[in-house]
Every structure is written in structure tokens, then in C-alpha cells.
Write a protein that holds these residues in place. Structure first.
Motif, PDB file in Angstrom:
ATOM      1  N   GLY A  91       0.836  -1.233  -0.004  1.00 22.82           N
ATOM      2  CA  GLY A  91       0.082   0.058  -0.123  1.00 22.82           C
ATOM      3  C   GLY A  91       0.754   1.243   0.012  1.00 22.82           C
ATOM      4  N   PRO A  92       0.471   2.321   0.707  1.00 21.51           N
ATOM      5  CA  PRO A  92       0.956   3.560   0.803  1.00 21.51           C
ATOM      6  C   PRO A  92       2.447   3.624   1.334  1.00 21.51           C
ATOM      7  CG  PRO A  92      -0.729   3.706   2.247  1.00 21.51           C
ATOM      8  CD  PRO A  92      -0.931   2.644   1.308  1.00 21.51           C
ATOM      9  N   SER A  93       2.688   2.436   2.215  1.00 21.63           N
ATOM     10  CA  SER A  93       3.921   2.540   3.037  1.00 21.63           C
ATOM     11  C   SER A  93       5.016   1.986   1.965  1.00 21.63           C
ATOM     12  CB  SER A  93       3.850   1.650   4.189  1.00 21.63           C
ATOM     13  OG  SER A  93       3.464   0.494   3.727  1.00 21.63           O
ATOM     14  N   MET A  94       4.702   1.521   0.776  1.00 24.68           N
ATOM     15  CA  MET A  94       5.861   0.542  -0.008  1.00 24.68           C
ATOM     16  C   MET A  94       6.910   1.662  -0.453  1.00 24.68           C
ATOM     17  SD  MET A  94       6.050  -2.374  -1.508  1.00 24.68           S
ATOM     18  CE  MET A  94       4.837  -3.335  -2.147  1.00 24.68           C
ATOM     19  N   SER A  95       6.670   2.805  -0.671  1.00 23.12           N
ATOM     20  CA  SER A  95       7.869   3.524  -0.773  1.00 23.12           C
ATOM     21  C   SER A  95       9.218   3.799   0.325  1.00 23.12           C
ATOM     22  CB  SER A  95       7.422   4.963  -1.258  1.00 23.12           C
ATOM     23  OG  SER A  95       6.664   5.649  -0.286  1.00 23.12           O
ATOM     24  N   THR A  96       8.440   3.448   1.577  1.00 23.68           N
ATOM     25  CA  THR A  96       9.568   3.108   2.572  1.00 23.68           C
ATOM     26  C   THR A  96       9.830   1.884   2.824  1.00 23.68           C
ATOM     27  OG1 THR A  96       8.360   5.250   3.752  1.00 23.68           O
ATOM     28  CG2 THR A  96       9.560   3.601   5.197  1.00 23.68           C
ATOM     29  N   LYS A 112      17.643 -12.625  -0.404  1.00 26.63           N
ATOM     30  CA  LYS A 112      16.412 -12.394  -1.275  1.00 26.63           C
ATOM     31  C   LYS A 112      15.178 -11.590  -0.717  1.00 26.63           C
ATOM     32  CE  LYS A 112      16.660 -17.089  -3.136  1.00 26.63           C
ATOM     33  NZ  LYS A 112      16.213 -18.431  -2.890  1.00 26.63           N
ATOM     34  N   VAL A 113      14.796 -10.635  -1.436  1.00 24.68           N
ATOM     35  CA  VAL A 113      13.493  -9.839  -1.020  1.00 24.68           C
ATOM     36  C   VAL A 113      12.211 -10.016  -1.671  1.00 24.68           C
ATOM     37  CG1 VAL A 113      12.504  -7.356  -1.002  1.00 24.68           C
ATOM     38  CG2 VAL A 113      14.855  -8.078  -0.524  1.00 24.68           C
ATOM     39  N   ILE A 114      11.285 -10.583  -1.176  1.00 26.30           N
ATOM     40  CA  ILE A 114      10.081 -11.052  -1.913  1.00 26.30           C
ATOM     41  C   ILE A 114       8.801  -9.922  -1.417  1.00 26.30           C
ATOM     42  CG2 ILE A 114       8.471 -12.754  -1.734  1.00 26.30           C
ATOM     43  CD1 ILE A 114      11.433 -13.824  -2.010  1.00 26.30           C
ATOM     44  N   ILE A 115       8.460  -9.394  -2.365  1.00 29.96           N
ATOM     45  CA  ILE A 115       7.521  -8.539  -2.463  1.00 29.96           C
ATOM     46  C   ILE A 115       6.116  -9.217  -2.389  1.00 29.96           C
ATOM     47  CG2 ILE A 115       6.438  -6.426  -3.821  1.00 29.96           C
ATOM     48  CD1 ILE A 115       8.806  -6.127  -5.144  1.00 29.96           C
ATOM     49  N   VAL A 116       5.395  -9.138  -1.122  1.00 27.58           N
ATOM     50  CA  VAL A 116       4.179  -9.616  -0.916  1.00 27.58           C
ATOM     51  C   VAL A 116       3.137  -8.678  -0.822  1.00 27.58           C
ATOM     52  CG1 VAL A 116       2.897 -11.692   0.510  1.00 27.58           C
ATOM     53  CG2 VAL A 116       5.286 -11.279   0.559  1.00 27.58           C
ATOM     54  N   GLY A 117       3.292  -7.547  -0.253  1.00 35.67           N
ATOM     55  CA  GLY A 117       2.259  -6.528  -0.129  1.00 35.67           C
ATOM     56  C   GLY A 117       1.986  -5.987  -1.263  1.00 35.67           C
ATOM     57  N   GLY A 118       0.768  -5.413  -1.563  1.00 35.30           N
ATOM     58  CA  GLY A 118       0.413  -5.000  -2.845  1.00 35.30           C
ATOM     59  C   GLY A 118       0.843  -3.572  -2.902  1.00 35.30           C
ATOM     60  N   PHE A 119       0.955  -3.176  -4.258  1.00 31.90           N
ATOM     61  CA  PHE A 119       1.189  -1.689  -4.754  1.00 31.90           C
ATOM     62  C   PHE A 119       0.222  -1.138  -4.864  1.00 31.90           C
ATOM     63  CE2 PHE A 119       5.263  -3.791  -5.947  1.00 31.90           C
ATOM     64  CZ  PHE A 119       6.203  -2.948  -5.750  1.00 31.90           C
ATOM     65  N   GLU A 120       0.016   0.458  -4.560  1.00 32.72           N
ATOM     66  CA  GLU A 120      -0.951   1.283  -4.727  1.00 32.72           C
ATOM     67  C   GLU A 120      -1.194   1.146  -6.432  1.00 32.72           C
ATOM     68  OE1 GLU A 120      -2.814   3.989  -2.250  1.00 32.72           O
ATOM     69  OE2 GLU A 120      -2.716   2.060  -1.956  1.00 32.72           O
ATOM     70  N   SER A 121      -2.501   1.369  -7.001  1.00 34.78           N
ATOM     71  CA  SER A 121      -2.523   1.562  -8.296  1.00 34.78           C
ATOM     72  C   SER A 121      -1.856   2.563  -8.859  1.00 34.78           C
ATOM     73  CB  SER A 121      -3.962   1.545  -8.573  1.00 34.78           C
ATOM     74  OG  SER A 121      -4.481   1.773  -9.995  1.00 34.78           O
ATOM     75  N   GLY A 122      -1.088   2.463  -9.897  1.00 35.17           N
ATOM     76  CA  GLY A 122      -0.417   3.440 -10.685  1.00 35.17           C
ATOM     77  C   GLY A 122       0.919   3.918  -9.901  1.00 35.17           C
ATOM     78  N   THR A 153      18.228 -10.508  -4.859  1.00 36.77           N
ATOM     79  CA  THR A 153      17.406 -10.999  -5.624  1.00 36.77           C
ATOM     80  C   THR A 153      15.977 -10.303  -5.007  1.00 36.77           C
ATOM     81  OG1 THR A 153      18.560 -12.981  -6.044  1.00 36.77           O
ATOM     82  CG2 THR A 153      16.200 -12.912  -6.876  1.00 36.77           C
ATOM     83  N   ILE A 154      15.400  -9.658  -5.955  1.00 34.46           N
ATOM     84  CA  ILE A 154      13.831  -9.381  -5.683  1.00 34.46           C
ATOM     85  C   ILE A 154      13.037 -10.000  -6.396  1.00 34.46           C
ATOM     86  CG2 ILE A 154      12.316  -7.351  -5.705  1.00 34.46           C
ATOM     87  CD1 ILE A 154      14.629  -5.479  -5.442  1.00 34.46           C
ATOM     88  N   ILE A 155      12.175 -10.471  -5.629  1.00 35.80           N
ATOM     89  CA  ILE A 155      11.002 -11.531  -6.051  1.00 35.80           C
ATOM     90  C   ILE A 155       9.660 -11.117  -6.004  1.00 35.80           C
ATOM     91  CG2 ILE A 155      10.153 -14.134  -6.329  1.00 35.80           C
ATOM     92  CD1 ILE A 155      12.853 -14.976  -5.083  1.00 35.80           C
ATOM     93  N   PRO A 156       8.786 -10.635  -7.056  1.00 40.88           N
ATOM     94  CA  PRO A 156       7.611 -10.228  -6.899  1.00 40.88           C
ATOM     95  C   PRO A 156       6.645 -11.485  -6.675  1.00 40.88           C
ATOM     96  CG  PRO A 156       8.386  -9.398  -8.951  1.00 40.88           C
ATOM     97  CD  PRO A 156       9.145 -10.456  -8.486  1.00 40.88           C
ATOM     98  N   SER A 157       5.652 -11.525  -5.702  1.00 41.92           N
ATOM     99  CA  SER A 157       4.539 -12.631  -5.429  1.00 41.92           C
ATOM    100  C   SER A 157       3.236 -12.281  -5.697  1.00 41.92           C
ATOM    101  CB  SER A 157       4.885 -13.345  -4.042  1.00 41.92           C
ATOM    102  OG  SER A 157       4.079 -14.522  -3.888  1.00 41.92           O
ATOM    103  N   ALA A 158       2.750 -13.029  -6.430  1.00 44.87           N
ATOM    104  CA  ALA A 158       1.190 -12.490  -6.820  1.00 44.87           C
ATOM    105  C   ALA A 158       0.357 -13.390  -6.480  1.00 44.87           C
ATOM    106  CB  ALA A 158       1.116 -12.316  -8.509  1.00 44.87           C
ATOM    107  N   SER A 159      -0.670 -13.346  -5.631  1.00 40.66           N
ATOM    108  CA  SER A 159      -1.839 -14.314  -5.025  1.00 40.66           C
ATOM    109  C   SER A 159      -1.046 -15.697  -4.876  1.00 40.66           C
ATOM    110  CB  SER A 159      -2.695 -14.373  -6.172  1.00 40.66           C
ATOM    111  OG  SER A 159      -3.437 -13.126  -6.548  1.00 40.66           O
ATOM    112  N   TYR A 160      -1.765 -16.826  -5.462  1.00 35.30           N
ATOM    113  CA  TYR A 160      -1.339 -17.982  -5.068  1.00 35.30           C
ATOM    114  C   TYR A 160      -1.987 -19.102  -6.276  1.00 35.30           C
ATOM    115  CZ  TYR A 160      -6.022 -18.209  -2.971  1.00 35.30           C
ATOM    116  OH  TYR A 160      -7.277 -17.793  -2.677  1.00 35.30           O
ATOM    117  N   GLY A 161      -1.852 -20.336  -6.371  1.00 40.81           N
ATOM    118  CA  GLY A 161      -2.393 -21.116  -7.105  1.00 40.81           C
ATOM    119  C   GLY A 161      -2.011 -22.823  -6.828  1.00 40.81           C
ATOM    120  N   PHE A 162      -1.340 -23.447  -7.883  1.00 42.28           N
ATOM    121  CA  PHE A 162      -0.710 -24.571  -7.438  1.00 42.28           C
ATOM    122  C   PHE A 162       0.701 -24.473  -7.337  1.00 42.28           C
ATOM    123  CE2 PHE A 162      -4.823 -26.163  -9.021  1.00 42.28           C
ATOM    124  CZ  PHE A 162      -4.928 -27.705  -8.761  1.00 42.28           C
ATOM    125  N   TRP A 163       1.153 -25.440  -6.235  1.00 39.84           N
ATOM    126  CA  TRP A 163       2.891 -25.550  -6.354  1.00 39.84           C
ATOM    127  C   TRP A 163       2.931 -27.008  -6.463  1.00 39.84           C
ATOM    128  CZ3 TRP A 163       6.034 -21.761  -6.322  1.00 39.84           C
ATOM    129  CH2 TRP A 163       7.225 -21.741  -6.078  1.00 39.84           C
TER     130      TRP A 163
END
Length: 354
Positions: free
Chosen positions: A243-248, A262-272, A289-299
Motif C-alpha cells: 500500500g502507501p507505505s511501500m515507498s518506505t 532475497k527480498v520477496i514482495i508480498v504486499g500490494g502496490f497502490e494502483s499507478g 534478488t527481488i522476487i514479486p509474488s502474486a496471489s497463489y495457485g498450485f505448487w
């Protein structure tokens, strides 16, 4: 059964109006109709709160829920009327290359498809394909099951991270996602330090097994992190605030991470969100390594939602302690205010009883 149902529709000002709408109906032989018992408010929902978003006006939102099956199509084999279920609210278009290999969390049309069908938890009834419905054991409550979406998001992030036993892990953010991340890392044998600015969340993190907690509003987070990791930095840092705290918090996550970590990005970004200032040279030289993580599914062969249900049923994770407030659907706006102002209210997971 009435052909009407109660639902919370998003208004132009970003709040909700509860009213009667047409009840959803099963559109295909392998689909299910369920009566929602409990739904939850998460960080994604809060990012839409009180925002003018014409695309979402008069839409039903919400994507964390437990329900009871009411009706099934003739091709459904895995659930029957009367079954208590948790519902996985991710649904892709079924046609793209990602859906073909069950990576539907990456489907280009994910949000468009899910919000028209299975991702509408702030209402009395919901429809979805039978594969998205998982039967709950008797000893798992509807309220606990509503948190399984949260745990599945955190599990997916942990799987992407390659976390190992005895890793030194930093979690930034003590909301539902961060507290789920903490519990899964601890269950996997890691040592975990969690950072937040809400005292009640930090106390809950300690109760849920954090080795150390840090209030970064009054303490030096980096200093505490270095002491926790023998001066090296974390093997893995999970950014779970978003959210809004992501820039920090994203630059903070990088600063907390050791060389080669490794840094895993789990929190969501603000739109835009387009720019976050970072010491990119240091990041590159450190080989982080920066790894964005989106939702979930099968593993592999396992649905991550089902893995989390199994862990919850076996008592390996605790959802009950994370539920701090509950409101009826008619008080959805009050519930959102409570969830939004967590520093004053102590809210972590806010449930809506439908």
C-alpha cells in the motif's frame, strides 16, 4: 429460494451500500452455488476503500470467504449441498498459456474474470467452478477458514523464496499477511524478526511465535536486524506491508537483506505506483534478488489453498488469534473503518458475518 440476495455494492465515493440484487445462478454443469457465511476484509480491499473508481461502481467486492454449498451442477462430484467449504476466489480465463499449466494467478484476465463471478464475497451467495471449493473439517470454524486466502498468499511467497530451515527471516508488516508469513516461516524452521509500527500487532506477532519484534517508529530497525542476524542481514526479507507505505518499506526490505539474499514482495502496490527511490547500485553490488509474488495457485501438484487448510486442520498454523473484530454485513462501512484505523482499534483481521 428467493431470486434476490443481499449484497454490498461499491458507491462512487468508495464506500458501500447494502441492498437487494438479483441472486446469482449456476451457469455451467460443473459449477456450484454457495451461501456465504463469513467474509473478510484484507489489505487489497482497503486499497479500494473511499476511492472513486468508476470501474468498480455498483460492483460486489471481497475475496476471502467460507460458505455452505446450496446447489451443485449435474457434473459436480467433489461437493454436495450442505457441505461447509472454503472458496478459492482466483479464476482465470481458462484459455491462456498460464491457465493451461494451472498458473491462473498470472492470467492476464484474472481480475476481469474473477470479479464477475467467484470474487464477490460481500454478498449472500456466490458461484464458482467446483474445483475452487474445498470441504472444511468439522473442527475448523467458518471464521478461521476465511483466513485461508491470506495464508495461501503467504505460502506462495514462501515457496518462491526457497526458504530453508534455520534461515534468518525478516518480515516487514504485522497485518494478516505478515502474521501468516511469520507463522509459515516458523513452521518451516526459520528464525523470524517482525517489524511494524502498531503495538497491538507486534504483541500478537510475539504471541504467534516471532523470535523478536521491532517497533520501527521508536526503534532503529536496521540496528535490531543486524543484531538478530550476527551483522549479516536477513537471508530472506518479506515485504508484507504494501500500500502507501511501500515507498518506505521496499527500500527498507533491501537494506535489511544480506549480500546474496532475497527480498520477496508480498504486499500490494497502490494502483499507478511507478517510482520508488532505491540505492540501485548497492542492490546490484550486493547481488540481492527481488522476487514479486502474486496471489497463489498450485505448487507442483498441490493447490496452495488446500495445503494451508491441511496445516490449519492439523493445528500447525493459528488463524483464530488473528481475528480481532466481527461485524454483520449491514455494518460493512463501520467494519472497513475499524480495519483502516488499526492503530486506534487494534484490528488485524476483520470478519463480516453474512
Amino acid at each position: 429460494m428467493s431470486n434476490k440476495m443481499k449484497a454490498a455494492l461499491k458507491k462512487p465515493d468508495g464506500t458501500f451500500q447494502v441492498q437487494e440484487v438479483g441472486r446469482v445462478e449456476i451457469p455451467a454443469p460443473d459449477w456450484v452455488l454457495a451461501r456465504i457465511k463469513v467474509s473478510g476484509i484484507c489489505g487489497t480491499d482497503l486499497r479500494h476503500w473511499k476511492k472513486h473508481e468508476p470501474d468498480l461502481e455498483c460492483k460486489i467486492m471481497g475475496h476471502e470467504l467460507a460458505a455452505e454449498v446450496v446447489e451443485v451442477g449435474p457434473a459436480v462430484k467433489n461437493v454436495k449441498p450442505g457441505d461447509r467449504v472454503v472458496v478459492e476466489t482466483l479464476l482465470g480465463d481458462g484459455d491462456c498459456e498460464w491457465c493451461r499449466i494451472q498458473q491462473y494467478n498470472l492470467c492476464p484476465n484474472l481480475y476481469k474474470v474473477r470479479i464477475e463471478t467467484i470474487s464477490r464475497a460481500f454478498a449472500e451467495y456466490l458461484i464458482g467452478p467446483a474445483t475452487k471449493f474445498h470441504i472444511l473439517p468439522d473442527h475448523v470454524s467458518d471464521e478461521e477458514a476465511t483466513l485461508l486466502d491470506t495464508f495461501a498468499v503467504s505460502l506462495h511467497a514462501q515457496q518462491l523464496s526457497g526458504l530453508h530451515i534455520n534461515d534468518k527471516v525478516a518480515v516487514i508488516g504485522g497485518g494478516p499477511i505478515g502474521l501468516a508469513q511469520l507463522q509459515l516461516a516458523k513452521a518451516s524452521g526459520a528464525d523470524v524478526i517482525l517489524f511494524d509500527i502498531v503495538p497491538s500487532a507486534l504483541q500478537l506477532a510475539r504471541d504467534l511465535g516471532a523470535d523478536e519484534v521491532v517497533n520501527t517508529e521508536v526503534e532503529d530497525g536496521l540496528e535490531r536486524l543486524k543484531a538478530f542476524t550476527d551483522g549479516r542481514g536477513a537471508d530472506i526479507t518479506f515485504e508484507c506491508a504494501g500500500g502507501p507505505s511501500m515507498s518506505t518499506t521496499l527500500p527498507q526490505a533491501v537494506s535489511f537483506t544480506r549480500i546474496g539474499g532475497k527480498v520477496i514482495i508480498v504486499g500490494g502496490f497502490e494502483s499507478g505506483s511507478t517510482s520508488i527511490e532505491m540505492d540501485w547500485q548497492q542492490l546490484q553490488k550486493s547481488g540481492i534478488t527481488i522476487i514479486p509474488s502474486a496471489s497463489y495457485g498450485f505448487w507442483d501438484i498441490y493447490p496452495e489453498m488446500a495445503i494451508c487448510l491441511d496445516l490449519l486442520a492439523k493445528g500447525k498454523i493459528n488463524a483464530k488469534k488473528m481475528i480481532t473484530h466481527a461485524f454483520p454485513l449491514d455494518q460493512i462501512n463501520e467494519a472497513f473503518e475499524t480495519a483502516q484505523h488499526k492503530k486506534e482499534t487494534g484490528a488485524v483481521f476483520v470478519a463480516l458475518k453474512i
